[in-house]
Design a protein around this motif. Structure first.
Motif, PDB file in Angstrom:
ATOM      1  N   GLY A  28       0.819  -1.206   0.000  1.00  0.00           N
ATOM      2  CA  GLY A  28       0.000   0.000   0.000  1.00  0.00           C
ATOM      3  C   GLY A  28       0.856   1.260   0.000  1.00  0.00           C
ATOM      4  O   GLY A  28       0.580   2.215  -0.732  1.00  0.00           O
ATOM      5  N   LEU A  29       1.911   1.254   0.805  1.00  0.00           N
ATOM      6  CA  LEU A  29       2.815   2.407   0.831  1.00  0.00           C
ATOM      7  C   LEU A  29       3.485   2.613  -0.518  1.00  0.00           C
ATOM      8  O   LEU A  29       3.654   3.743  -0.968  1.00  0.00           O
ATOM      9  N   ARG A  30       3.853   1.523  -1.170  1.00  0.00           N
ATOM     10  CA  ARG A  30       4.487   1.614  -2.492  1.00  0.00           C
ATOM     11  C   ARG A  30       3.519   2.237  -3.498  1.00  0.00           C
ATOM     12  O   ARG A  30       3.874   3.135  -4.266  1.00  0.00           O
ATOM     13  N   GLY A  31       2.274   1.789  -3.495  1.00  0.00           N
ATOM     14  CA  GLY A  31       1.278   2.345  -4.403  1.00  0.00           C
ATOM     15  C   GLY A  31       1.021   3.813  -4.149  1.00  0.00           C
ATOM     16  O   GLY A  31       0.947   4.620  -5.084  1.00  0.00           O
ATOM     17  N   ARG A  47       7.313  10.921   2.386  1.00  0.00           N
ATOM     18  CA  ARG A  47       6.743  10.423   3.648  1.00  0.00           C
ATOM     19  C   ARG A  47       6.400   8.934   3.546  1.00  0.00           C
ATOM     20  O   ARG A  47       6.663   8.172   4.474  1.00  0.00           O
ATOM     21  N   TYR A  48       5.840   8.524   2.403  1.00  0.00           N
ATOM     22  CA  TYR A  48       5.515   7.105   2.234  1.00  0.00           C
ATOM     23  C   TYR A  48       6.783   6.252   2.185  1.00  0.00           C
ATOM     24  O   TYR A  48       6.835   5.171   2.761  1.00  0.00           O
ATOM     25  N   ALA A  49       7.819   6.747   1.518  1.00  0.00           N
ATOM     26  CA  ALA A  49       9.087   6.015   1.448  1.00  0.00           C
ATOM     27  C   ALA A  49       9.722   5.911   2.836  1.00  0.00           C
ATOM     28  O   ALA A  49      10.254   4.851   3.200  1.00  0.00           O
ATOM     29  N   GLU A  50       9.662   6.978   3.607  1.00  0.00           N
ATOM     30  CA  GLU A  50      10.229   6.966   4.957  1.00  0.00           C
ATOM     31  C   GLU A  50       9.493   5.975   5.851  1.00  0.00           C
ATOM     32  O   GLU A  50      10.111   5.252   6.635  1.00  0.00           O
TER      33      GLU A  50
END
Length: 71
Positions: A28-31, A47-50
């Protein structure tokens, strides 16, 4: 499937729902990261990558994304 079909709103909803389950959280974070990049929102993408890196250090896509952001 929604992402491939170009239905970004549905894809985003599904990716956000994936955050609620440990088994799908990183996907989900990757998407969401990819969606943010497509929108040109580098801060949100970062923020999602972190968050992904915090959950799984050394995760290749989040490591690359964090490095790209620093450069």
């Amino acid at each position: 499937a929604a992402q491939v079909a170009g239905d970004r709103q549905t894809a985003s909803t599904v990716f956000k729902a994936m955050l609620d389950r440990r088994e799908t959280r990183l996907l989900g974070l990757r998407g969401l990261h990819l969606d943010a990049k497509r929108d040109g929102d580098q801060s949100r993408a970062q923020r999602y990558a972190e968050e992904a890196a915090r959950l799984q250090p050394g995760l290749p896509w989040s490591t690359r994304a964090r490095l790209e952001h620093q450069v």
